[in-house]
Structures are given as structure tokens and as C-alpha cells.
Design an enzyme around this catalytic site. Sequence first.
Site, mmCIF file in Angstrom:
data_model
loop_
_atom_site.group_PDB
_atom_site.id
_atom_site.type_symbol
_atom_site.label_atom_id
_atom_site.label_comp_id
_atom_site.label_asym_id
_atom_site.label_seq_id
_atom_site.Cartn_x
_atom_site.Cartn_y
_atom_site.Cartn_z
ATOM 1 N N GLY B 16 0.827 -1.206 0.000
ATOM 2 C CA GLY B 16 0.000 0.000 0.000
ATOM 3 C C GLY B 16 0.856 1.249 0.000
ATOM 4 O O GLY B 16 1.888 1.298 0.667
ATOM 5 N N THR B 144 5.422 1.812 5.845
ATOM 6 C CA THR B 144 4.070 1.329 6.099
ATOM 7 C C THR B 144 3.360 2.262 7.051
ATOM 8 O O THR B 144 3.899 2.579 8.119
ATOM 9 C CB THR B 144 4.018 -0.104 6.656
ATOM 10 O OG1 THR B 144 2.689 -0.361 7.115
ATOM 11 C CG2 THR B 144 4.975 -0.311 7.824
ATOM 12 N N ASP B 146 0.981 1.370 8.636
ATOM 13 C CA ASP B 146 0.562 0.515 9.754
ATOM 14 C C ASP B 146 1.552 0.524 10.908
ATOM 15 O O ASP B 146 1.206 0.134 12.022
ATOM 16 C CB ASP B 146 0.356 -0.926 9.266
ATOM 17 C CG ASP B 146 -0.855 -1.039 8.369
ATOM 18 O OD1 ASP B 146 -1.768 -0.191 8.505
ATOM 19 O OD2 ASP B 146 -0.900 -1.953 7.532
ATOM 20 N N GLY B 191 -5.876 -0.161 9.622
ATOM 21 C CA GLY B 191 -5.090 -1.007 10.523
ATOM 22 C C GLY B 191 -5.817 -2.316 10.795
ATOM 23 O O GLY B 191 -6.695 -2.352 11.638
ATOM 24 N N ARG B 192 -5.449 -3.378 10.077
ATOM 25 C CA ARG B 192 -6.140 -4.660 10.240
ATOM 26 C C ARG B 192 -5.690 -5.358 11.518
ATOM 27 O O ARG B 192 -6.497 -5.928 12.236
ATOM 28 C CB ARG B 192 -5.846 -5.594 9.058
ATOM 29 C CG ARG B 192 -6.499 -5.221 7.750
ATOM 30 C CD ARG B 192 -8.003 -5.161 7.826
ATOM 31 N NE ARG B 192 -8.677 -6.371 7.398
ATOM 32 C CZ ARG B 192 -10.005 -6.477 7.321
ATOM 33 N NH1 ARG B 192 -10.776 -5.455 7.646
ATOM 34 N NH2 ARG B 192 -10.576 -7.597 6.948
ATOM 35 N N GLU B 246 -10.187 -0.491 11.761
ATOM 36 C CA GLU B 246 -10.937 -1.391 10.876
ATOM 37 C C GLU B 246 -10.770 -2.843 11.287
ATOM 38 O O GLU B 246 -11.602 -3.681 10.978
ATOM 39 C CB GLU B 246 -10.479 -1.214 9.419
ATOM 40 C CG GLU B 246 -9.002 -1.502 9.222
ATOM 41 C CD GLU B 246 -8.550 -1.468 7.758
ATOM 42 O OE1 GLU B 246 -9.373 -1.631 6.847
ATOM 43 O OE2 GLU B 246 -7.346 -1.265 7.538
ATOM 44 N N LEU B 299 -7.924 8.415 2.013
ATOM 45 C CA LEU B 299 -7.443 9.774 2.266
ATOM 46 C C LEU B 299 -6.314 9.800 3.290
ATOM 47 O O LEU B 299 -5.363 10.572 3.165
ATOM 48 C CB LEU B 299 -8.602 10.648 2.763
ATOM 49 C CG LEU B 299 -9.737 10.894 1.757
ATOM 50 C CD1 LEU B 299 -10.998 11.345 2.484
ATOM 51 C CD2 LEU B 299 -9.334 11.905 0.705
ATOM 52 N N ARG B 301 -3.958 7.789 3.897
ATOM 53 C CA ARG B 301 -2.635 7.323 3.492
ATOM 54 C C ARG B 301 -2.062 8.126 2.324
ATOM 55 O O ARG B 301 -0.906 7.928 1.955
ATOM 56 C CB ARG B 301 -2.642 5.823 3.183
ATOM 57 C CG ARG B 301 -3.258 5.453 1.868
ATOM 58 C CD ARG B 301 -3.133 3.948 1.609
ATOM 59 N NE ARG B 301 -3.579 3.648 0.258
ATOM 60 C CZ ARG B 301 -3.865 2.439 -0.184
ATOM 61 N NH1 ARG B 301 -3.783 1.401 0.612
ATOM 62 N NH2 ARG B 301 -4.256 2.261 -1.427
#
Lengths: 412, 412
Positions: B16, B144, B146, B191-192, B246, B299, B301
Site C-alpha cells: 500500500g 508502512t 501501519d 489497521g487490520r 478497521e 485519504l 494514506r
Amino acid sequence: MADILKGACIVGQSGGPTSVINASLYGVVRTALDDPNITRVLGAEHGIRGVLDDRLFDMGQEDAYELSLLKYTPSSALGSCRYKMADPDKDDTDYKRILEIFKKYDVRYFFYNGGNDSMDTCNKISKYMQRVGYECRVMGVPKTIDNDLAHTDHCPGFASAAKYIATSCMELYQDARVYNTGMVCIVEIMGRHAGWLTAAAALATYAGAGPDLIYLPEVDFDMDAFLADVDRVYKERGNCMVAVSEGIHYADGSFVSEAKTSATDGFGHAQLGGLAAILADAVKAKLGVKVRGIELSLLQRCGAHLASLTDINESFMAGERTVKNALAGATDCMVGFSCERKDGSYTCTPVLYPLSEVANAEKKVPLSWINEEHNMVGRELVDYALPLIQGEPELPREHSLPRFAKLKKVLA
Amino acid sequence: MADILKGACIVGQSGGPTSVINASLYGVVRTALDDPNITRVLGAEHGIRGVLDDRLFDMGQEDAYELSLLKYTPSSALGSCRYKMADPDKDDTDYKRILEIFKKYDVRYFFYNGGNDSMDTCNKISKYMQRVGYECRVMGVPKTIDNDLAHTDHCPGFASAAKYIATSCMELYQDARVYNTGMVCIVEIMGRHAGWLTAAAALATYAGAGPDLIYLPEVDFDMDAFLADVDRVYKERGNCMVAVSEGIHYADGSFVSEAKTSATDGFGHAQLGGLAAILADAVKAKLGVKVRGIELSLLQRCGAHLASLTDINESFMAGERTVKNALAGATDCMVGFSCERKDGSYTCTPVLYPLSEVANAEKKVPLSWINEEHNMVGRELVDYALPLIQGEPELPREHSLPRFAKLKKVLA
């Protein structure tokens, strides 16, 4: 020259907030505080509700620096409301109460910062005060991201939202085409009846990184034509970016966002995610490609970090001119803008428009600016909007985060 | 001191995109172009796919000014991919092809800019080249939003996304409490598995205008507790703002975003709008208050206009140090950061970490930073993240809109 009118003023804010409505508030408050004929500056909490409830803040007790930060503080600092005044001929309860409050504080100036409905509220209050013989000057200060107020070239608040939208679209454009697999990206933008904000996404298109397709509420939406448009662009370019106004509607007038079924797409289940999700679902079902629906939501109207300096300055000026004109004798008017765009230069002159003419009227994107296929706007939009978004303010920050105004809000 | 290794380099971007991944790209490209031992700088289109497909851009043909704009251009300028390399012991087709391309262009340096998976890709390629005896230095450049790469204090890209999130939350906070009627505002953040970005919303809370409640994927989510939290805050304060990752999940591991039903809320229909809409629906059904679900979506990222200057500079440095270390003999490493925060000062030192240690590992928000009720993060988060978001870049603009890098992308 009108007689000098000495007394207190009340300023209130109404309707949906914007990034710069507080710049207008600051224009009113600063100018009023600095004038000897205004004996006291009162801020109404939650617009006209604050008058009815006698919840008025003494703005003279606020710190001058904090007040100056209002220029960069989004949303309505005094609080807003969506309160519809009754027709005084049918029910004058509210008006009597307002008169009572005006008398209590010797209020001779009433400034109301808002959109269509607020201008209507202003107009009704003014007419009532005239009828009962209470001397008072009532002025409207325009604001609306929807940009739909009549007569004025544009409305304070529109340009900053437009700049947020165009910038966000340009960034999304970079992001949404990063993979070797294509994607359809559908961006939902505010505007129930007027498509100005969605049209502003074309600023990104003309800058080389914006929506391929733009759909406005000024024309009827056709789902088949939309799907065919997306299909064509996606096949041609490998990606497709779409901007849609929340207010797009079918030929029968029903909002696409509320559609349960349509003749062509056949999706009939309950929708939670709004228009972008509905359209994303339709594209995915019909074209089988990767789709992302993005709703700019409240962010577009409160994104003060992307405010246009031109918009901030004009919003302040609208507030300032309102007070100065009222002091000079004006009443029943709204300060609007008369603008000239010529050979790359832009001038904006404040002008007074009668409240009765701006109340309840609505200005839309000219149909001549929308292409024949109803899926893009022309260069006229860029020529119109680009001067309005110019300039970046020096944002007050603390630890690189926004530093918004902190008001004491001392009740009068 | 290692032997001097002369040859071409390939740089690629994977996973990503972020607001600053191109700052790292610029760090690599600029440093490589300036070094006489690197004979040619090649940019792989769509990461490792560009190597496999022999789609390599000759970065030496790019205009120097346009390259410098990469520091402020979001998303992966070379294009990204999500391509998982096979285990070379089972299927070495891709590796043979990569070796073929490396030989064709005399590639002796391979720099790969990405997250966990990209470090794994790097590691596999390096091991393969060593086994077949092809001399080549392989380095990972971290990125990342994340922030979940192991060992390094933080990851390039995180801070800019964190700044976007905190700023947006502060603006939404102003907007979401403007009316005299209350509202619950639920903000969904990326953020999974790791909750760093959602935790960053606490920067807004500590600045006095942020979420009342924050839910991370590091702990189990309980719908009953969530609804009770919102109810309590709403009753106490008249409004409630919530930040949710998320990736929040129930105790059984199932994502809340995929939940069709739960024991308590009983909503069982198909969901389109994502987690924010699901939670908004649950709050509305249970508490009957006005709710708005907002998804920050892509938006957060790509919002380069809110990038942290610290993040841009560190991202550039990561790219630069990668090349310099490789030239000095390093291989099989990723450049990470070792940081010190003390009495308000912050220092960041680049450090090399072995790829084998960072590949496939994941760093999460420490449980000790999450409160007992699992609905807020502590001051530790602010102390950690605040130094990272400092500083605003001088953004290149054209007509007050972003001016992104325009690359020629001439195939080698």
C-alpha cells in the site's frame, strides 16, 4: 447618512458549519467591539435558539488573541441550529420573545451568519421589528459551502471546501492508480440541490489528476448511462475516477441515494453506506471490477487546514462590511460579492443585496457549464472557482497540530 | 571495508502506498544517481512485477527538479504491486527470471521499498542470489502507515498518516458538536492487525479535541461494552466521538466489520458501508441518538498536504542510508530507526536490521498503553508519536493546488 444608532448587537450562526464561518464571526465581533456606537457585543449560543433561550455570551470578555484565532477555527464557534421560525402572522410567540430579549439588552443590531434559511429568519425578524416599531438594524452575513445563495458571485465557505475537495481528489487520483490492476474510485461530495462542490472536483481534473466523470444534481441521473460511462473510461484508461453529488436524482426526482431498486441495476437491499456505496455496488455488480466508494463526509466542510486564504479574507470582510454598513444605516440586507475575473486577475467587491431577494432563492451551476453527456463540467467552472481557492493561510499550530480558538463564553 | 561493487541498481515499491514513500524513493534515486559506482539507476514498474516483466524505467533520464518533487508526491510513483513470491525451493521460476534480468542490466544492487511482505521478498531474492553465486547487494527500505515492522522505532509513512488522522479528528470534533442536539461520531481508521494509526487519534484527544473512546485490534471488542461506553459518554457530555480500527474483532477472532449478527445488536442484513456504518447502525438501534459514521478511507494514506516534515526527512534518509550502506558492503538488511525521546528532545538514528528478522514479524501497540476498559490509550502514545509528526513541509503548489512530480518513465 443615517442617524447614529447606539446600542448592543447580537451575532449568531446558523445552518451547517464551514471552515471559515468563524472568520466572518471574527469580522463582525472585532469590528463591533472596536466601534463606540456598539455598546455591547453579544454572541448567541446556537443561533436564534440562544436569543430565545437568553443564552448570550459577552464577547467583550474574550481574549483578543483567542478571538483572532477564529479566522482559522472551523465549525461555528458559537454553536449553530436548524430552527425554522414560524410565519409571524400565524404564530408570533418567538418574535415576541426576541423583542423582549432585544429590549432587555438594548439590542439595536442583529447580525445573522448563515445560508438561505438564515436570510429568511433575518428577514422575518426585521419585518416584525419594523411592524412593532422597535428600531433595529438587521443584517445577514452569508455562508454556505453549497454556494447556492442568489445574486452574490459566490458564498464564503465554498472556496475552502472546494479546495479541500480538489486537493483530496488529486491525492486520491495518485493513490487509486498505484497497482497494476485497475480500480474504479467513486467520490461522494456534498450538495443536495446545487452541484457547485462536486463541480469543484473538476479543478483536480484540469490540473491533470482528477475525476474522469462528474455527475451533478442540476441534471437527471441515468444509471445505465453512468455504468456505460464508467465501463468506457475504465476500458480506455485502465482506471476510472468519478465524482458524484449526494443530491443526484433520477428523472422522476427521487434521490439515487434513497433508491431501493432501479430498472437496470436490480439491487434492492437496505443501504447504510450512502450514495458512494450504492454506486460502487452497482458498478461491481455490472462491470465486475474493483471499486472503492469514498464519502468526503463532514471532512470537506471542516477541513480548515486546507482553507483558501482568499476565502478567509473575504469571509472576514463580509463580517466587517456587515457591521460597517449597519452602522452607516443599512438594514434588511446581506453583504454579497460582486467579482471580476479578467486576464488572470480577480477582484472582489462587497455589495449589499436585499434580504427579501436572497431569502429562499437558490443558485445552481449553469446548465451551459455541464457537457452534453451530463458527465463533466467545462472550463468555465475552473475560470470561476480557481481565483477563489488561492492562497494558504499561516495556520496557528501547537506541536504541529491545529490551535483553535478557545472562547470563555461568559454569559451576559 | 567491503570491496567496491560496480553495477546498476534497481529500485522498486511494493504494498500500500503512503504520503512519503516517494520521499524514500527520492532518497534512493538521488543518492544512487550521484554515486559513480552505480552505473545506472532503474525503477521497476509495479514493484517486483516490473522486474519480472522487464518494465524498468531509466531514472537517469528524469528531470532533476521533477525527481525532487517526489518528496511531496503521495502514492508510489513507480507503481506498486501485491505479488507474493513463491518459496524458491518449491518453484524458482520467478527467481530465475529475476536473475536473467539482473544479468541483462548488470544489476548489482536491489532496493525494495515496502512493508513486511516486501522485506520477505527481499530476503528470498537475496538468499537465492547467494545460492547461485550472483554477487548482488539486496536491501529493504521500510514503509508502512501501519507502523508494524519489527525492531525499528517506527516506520516511514506512519507519522504523516497519524498527523492526517489527528488533524482530521480535531476538525471533526469542532464540527460534530456544533448543534444544540447531540451526536455520536464514529471514525473508522486503517489497521487490520496493528492499531497504531487508530491510537494516533489520541493525539487529538490529548490536544483537547479528539475521540472520547478509542478501540484497537490489539484487544478483543465487545459490542455490549462498546454500546455502554457510548451511552455513558453521550449522557455525560452530550456528544460522543469514537475512533475505531478497521481490524477490531470479537473474542472469537471474527472481524466486527464482517459480522452479520451479534448476540446483542441483532442486525443481520448485508453491509456495504464498512465498519463505521455497522457501528453507527448498532448505536442508532440501541441508543436512538443521531449518529454519523465516517471512514477516513484512502485519504489517510495519501493526504500528503498534511505530511510531517520529520517523516519526509526520515523517509528520505532511509532511502539515502540504504544506498550508502549497500555501497559500503551491506546486504540483507533494512534501514530502521533507533530513537531517543528525552525531556522534549528527539533524536533519530538510522540502524541496520537483518531482513530475516524483520520479514514476517509484526509489531503491535503495547498492551500496557491501552487502558483497563480497552477504550482509550495512554499518554505513552502521545510521548511516542508527537515528535514524529512535527514540522510542515513547504509544499510545491501550482494555483494553490498540489504540484506533484511528473516522471517521464522512459523504459530502459
